[in-house]
Design an enzyme around this catalytic site. Structure first.
Site: not given
Ligand code: ATP
Ligand code: MG
Length: 789
Positions: A364-366, A368-369, A686, A729
């Site tokens: 999912p978004p955000g 940390g990918k 589902s 979920k």
């Molecule tokens: N496990 C984690 N530890 C520390 N910070 C995190 C973690 N997961 C996410 N973050 C922080 O959350 C913010 C968003 O993460 P990121 O941009 O990497 O998301 P993403 O998975 O790439 O989302 P998208 O799919 O929308 O591109 C970043 O600032 C990141 O540092």
């Protein structure tokens, strides 16, 4: 003079003695009519000459053939009688003399060999039959000879004139024979040929050959001369060109530019193929006028070739402990990702030339990918480049346009590599699930080449036209959902799933990463701003609803800015943000704990769905209305979800009696199933279980417990089948304040991934068929009108 000579020779011929002193001549045939010099120090010859001088000054000159060692045996039998015209003795005993050839003679018998050779000889007469043929042969010979004299560099031109004055065909033949270069055998053959016509014919043959050689020689000569002239001409023209260019103020700049480029090509350490291409282009460029449109194109291309990091790579940090520390510093959890990277490092330690893996982070978004990708680059000590594939529809964006296009450039992959300035960066391709296909070509075809370890060592960009080695790049792609990724692409990547975070995890991430980062970014410090856990949890539950932490970070950022402003305005020196203050900073609560305190309803069931943004709870509503047994579906349901609805209806009909539902409810009613939050497209099997529960509730008028959420696929016979996305979920159910979660029995194993603290707070019911569910969630019937209004 010639006539005189002729007469004198005739006299000698008539008075030829029977016996003559014999002079053997090595490698030389003396012809009659010829005056030739001779020098020797051979004692027997000197003695023979001495003897002849005392008698009548006439000697017999016979050529020697090389076959035999003893002189008598080596003599040809036909030779020439010669008058010694002049003779000098030198102090060392050797002699010099001029011989005047007089007549052909045959050696009949050697009469003595010591102290010098003597032999009985006989005069041979040439046979001349006057005829037009002989006349023609003679004239031809004369003209050929003249031509030869013209061509041969070593023959004086007077010889030609002399030849014209010789009227006797035999004499002419002998004269010519003496001046053509002949082998001893050939010359001897001419000497022995008494028939003059025949002799001339043979000579003509030799002469023609000689002429051919001379003509060829002169042709070569003139060619060489021609080439010399051409080179001189070119040199002259170039000098002129230089002068003109100088006049126009072009020279120095251009030459300097070309030289500089040449040097850069050397320094860039291009692979063979690219170097050749670069040099070819440089050659082209050097011939182009700088004003030509082509010039810029050519120049740009060369710049690209030169500036790519063909053999530039960064040194990897191979210290696993150090790398592990860096990864932990930047991100909480994400153990699967970190593990995989450390594995890669471990192998890299053993095998330096390993190809980079191709990873795909799905989640999912955000979550940390993207940011963990950057952290990986930092941990490995590599450069990081990122490019978003979202909305790319044109293959040329990936692979570039051919140079023939106006304004063509390399594709984004090569651009990224140039930006990285190394051939082994961490290359992140974001949103690979959002690559589109249309008439401009399929970008995923080009991506296949980039992401296939078997092919990407020779990635071909249309613009570059020479392959670039991408095999050392560590490619990381990201996606929110795995399904839209074309299967061929998915196949080539190692998929690592990242799921959403629980509130506790988010709190931890906020405390360790988000709050400190936002405080710093907004110029505050920990003394000036504190956000206690209690407050953070309130932000998490009331101001965000997400699987990741992006909005959480944004809200924290907002708090920081507001506090910073208050400090700047002087209304505050520092702040400890309590939950009550959130209203002031962030406005009214954005989300409510939807379920808490709400009443149980008829015809509404709570389901758990998995969406690209993580887990969600959904409400499925069902209502019978008067009609003719149609099924009405609304809420942007996908095909699979619609089929689930049909299956739910059929199941309900088949169990109507058992479930206390009117048997023939379909005859006079339509059933409407609706799933709110309509803008979000929903699909998947589902929701089958939830739909069935809503339907049965609506038809039997039994309310559904509000604190239960469920997920599961159903069969017509009422079995409950396993589904995906359990962790997300469950987290969503917890976020929404649900207390009990119904899951298919076969999903039991997936509960392992759910954090323990969440498991402690929820009650899980694992079911195999619908009956177990209906009993559990449907409450006793209520009065009509109490349910759906
Ligand atoms: N496990 C984690 N530890 C520390 N910070 C995190 C973690 N997961 C996410 N973050 C922080 O959350 C913010 C968003 O993460 P990121 O941009 O990497 O998301 P993403 O998975 O790439 O989302 P998208 O799919 O929308 O591109 C970043 O600032 C990141 O540092
Ligand atoms: Mg991202």
């Amino acid at each position: 003079m010639v006539e005189e000579q002729q007469a004198a020779r005739q006299d000698i011929r008539m008075a030829m003695p029977e016996e003559l002193a014999v002079v053997p001549a090595r490698e030389h045939v003396l012809f009659p009519f010829i005056i030739a010099p001779m020098a020797t120090d051979r004692a027997e010859i000197v003695r023979a000459v001495d003897a002849a001088m005392e008698e009548n000054k006439i000697i017999g000159v016979f050529a020697q053939h090389g076959d035999s060692q003893s002189i008598p045996d080596s003599l040809y039998s036909v030779g020439t009688a010669a008058l010694i015209a002049r003779m000098f003795k030198l102090p060392d005993g050797s002699i010099r003399m001029f011989l005047q050839g007089v007549s052909r003679i045959r050696l009949n018998q050697l009469t003595q060999t010591e102290p010098y050779l003597r032999a009985k000889v006989e005069v041979l007469q040439s046979q001349v039959e006057k005829s037009t043929e002989l006349e023609a042969l003679t004239r031809n010979l004369a003209s050929l000879f003249q031509r030869m004299v013209e061509l041969a560099p070593n023959l004086p031109s007077e010889l030609g004139i002399a030849a014209v004055n010789i009227t006797d065909p035999s004499d002419l033949a002998d004269f010519v024979a003496a001046h053509v270069s002949l082998k001893v055998e050939e010359a001897q053959d001419i000497l022995e040929t008494l028939d003059v016509a025949e002799r001339i014919r043979k000579l003509t043959g030799h002469l023609n050959r000689e002429l051919e050689i001379l003509e060829l020689g002169s042709k070569i000569q003139s060619q060489i001369k021609g080439e010399m002239e051409k080179a001189q001409r070119e040199f002259y023209l170039r000098e002129q060109l230089k002068a003109i260019q100088k006049e126009l103020g072009e020279t120095d700049e251009r030459t300097a530019e070309i030289n500089e480029l040449r040097e850069k090509i050397e320094q860039a350490q291009l692979p063979e193929e690219a170097r050749k291409e670069a040099n070819r282009e440089l050659e082209r460029l050097s011939k182009m006028p700088p004003a030509a449109a082509e010039h810029t194109v050519s120049r740009t291309y060369l710049d690209w070739l030169i500036s790519l990091p063909w053999s530039k790579s960064t040194e990897d940090n191979l210290d696993i402990n150090q790398a592990s520390k860096v990864l932990d510093e930047d991100h909480y959890d994400l153990e699967k990702v970190k593990d995989r990277i450390l594995d890669y490092l471990a192998v890299l330690n053993l095998k330096r030339d390993m190809k980079g893996p191709i990873l795909c982070f799905v989640g999912p978004p955000g979550t940390g990918k993207t940011s963990v990708g950057m952290s990986i680059a930092r941990a490995l000590g590599r450069k990081f480049v990122r490019m978003s594939l979202g909305g790319i529809r044109d293959e040329a964006e990936i692979r570039g346009h051919r140079r023939t296009y106006v304004g063509a450039l390399p594709g984004r992959i090569i651009q990224g590599i140039r930006r990285a300035e190394s051939n082994n960066p961490v290359f992140m391709l974001d949103e690979i699930d959002k690559v589109g296909i249309d008439f401009r070509g399929d970008p995923s075809a080009a991506l296949l080449e980039v992401l296939d370890p078997e092919q990407n060592y020779a990635f071909s960009d249309n613009y570059l036209d020479v392959p670039f080695d991408l095999s050392r790049v560590l490619f990381i792609t990201t996606a929110n959902m795995i399904d839209p990724i074309p299967p061929a692409l998915r196949d080539r990547m190692e998929v690592i799933e990242l799921s959403g975070y629980t509130a506790e995890e988010k709190l931890h991430i906020a405390n360790r990463f988000l709050v400190p980062r936002q405080i710093k970014e907004n110029g505050l410090s920990e003394e000036k701003l504190q956000i206690p856990d209690e407050t953070l949890l309130a932000v998490i539950s009331k101001y965000t609803r997400e699987a990741g932490v992006r909005n959480l970070e944004r809200e924290i950022g907002t708090i920081c800015r507001k506090v910073a402003r208050q400090i700047a305005e002087g209304s505050r020196e520092s702040a400890v943000v309590s939950p009550d203050m959130l209203h002031e900073y962030l406005g009214p609560e954005k989300y409510r704990q939807e379920l808490a305190g709400e009443a149980d309803e008829v015809g509404v069931a709570t389901g758990l769905a998995w969406t690209p943004t993580g887990g969600e709870i959904i409400f499925v509503e069902a209502t019978p209305v008067s009609g003719k047994g149609n099924l009405i579906l609304t809420g942007k349901l996908g095909e699979v979800m619609q089929e689930s609805a049909r299956a739910a209806l059929t199941f309900t009909r088949s169990r109507a009696a058992l479930l206390g539902i009117e048997d023939n409810f379909c005859e006079n009613k339509d059933i409407h199933i609706h799933v709110p939050a309509g803008a979000i497209p929903k699909d998947g099997p589902s929701a089958g279980l939830t739909m069935t529960v809503a339907l049965v509730s609506a038809l039997s008028k039994r309310p559904v417990s509000k604190d239960v959420a469920m997920t599961g696929e159903i069969t017509l016979r009422g079995k409950v089948l396993p589904v995906g996305g359990i962790k997300d979920k469950v987290l969503a159910a917890h976020r929404a304040g649900v207390t009990k979660v119904i899951l298919p029995k076969d999903n039991e194993k997936d509960l392992e991934e759910v954090p323990q603290d969440i498991k402690n707070k929820l009650e899980f019911v694992l079911v195999e068929n619908i009956d177990q569910v209906l009993d559990m969630v449907l409450k006793p019937q209520v009065e009509i009108g109490a349910g759906v209004a």
